[in-house]
Design an enzyme around this catalytic site. Sequence first.
Site, short mmCIF file in Angstrom:
data_model
loop_
_atom_site.label_atom_id
_atom_site.label_comp_id
_atom_site.label_asym_id
_atom_site.label_seq_id
_atom_site.Cartn_x
_atom_site.Cartn_y
_atom_site.Cartn_z
CE LYS A 4 44.35 16.31 22.78
NZ LYS A 4 43.49 17.59 21.96
CB SER B 14 44.23 12.69 20.10
OG SER B 14 45.20 11.94 19.63
#
Length: 169
Positions: free
Chosen positions: A62, A37
């Site tokens: 992430k 993302s």
Amino acid sequence: MPIFDAPIPSQVDWRGQKYQIDAAKRAGAKKVVLVGSMGGTQEENFLNTIGPEGERDILVWKRKAEIYLTESGLDYSIIHPGGLSNDAGGEREIVFGVNDELLETTYRRIPRADVAEVAVQCLTSPEASNIAFDISTKEVGEGTVTTSIGPALQKMEGVYDYTINAPKV
């Protein structure tokens, strides 16, 4: 009372990804394409505020997994899409960037189908080897519809810098 507990980012976005990367390495995978993302360079990004106290920092976890992949020795492509939409794919120009520079643009969305197409093209595009990048699109009718990511990746300036907002976990 919820039917199931909400996923914990450290388990899904770090540990789950780490296990998949390790499994790919053991299996002799030729390439790993990871879809993350945009927003990882921004400590205060709203995605890091979702969830109960102590179970947040989605983008931090992430990012930790992405760094692990870059250090794994595997050939990789890491894709950071902007806001996902259900609009039809294949109708827009895809815009490429690094280090969340696309978050400064007016239009930061991308159809899920276009993200999937970029991921598939990363499997065979030599320009997508050992690279992390951000993607969004222009609005329909603006620019030229992207059919191949190779030329756009060749023109992309800069490289993704994982020292910006490096995970402290």
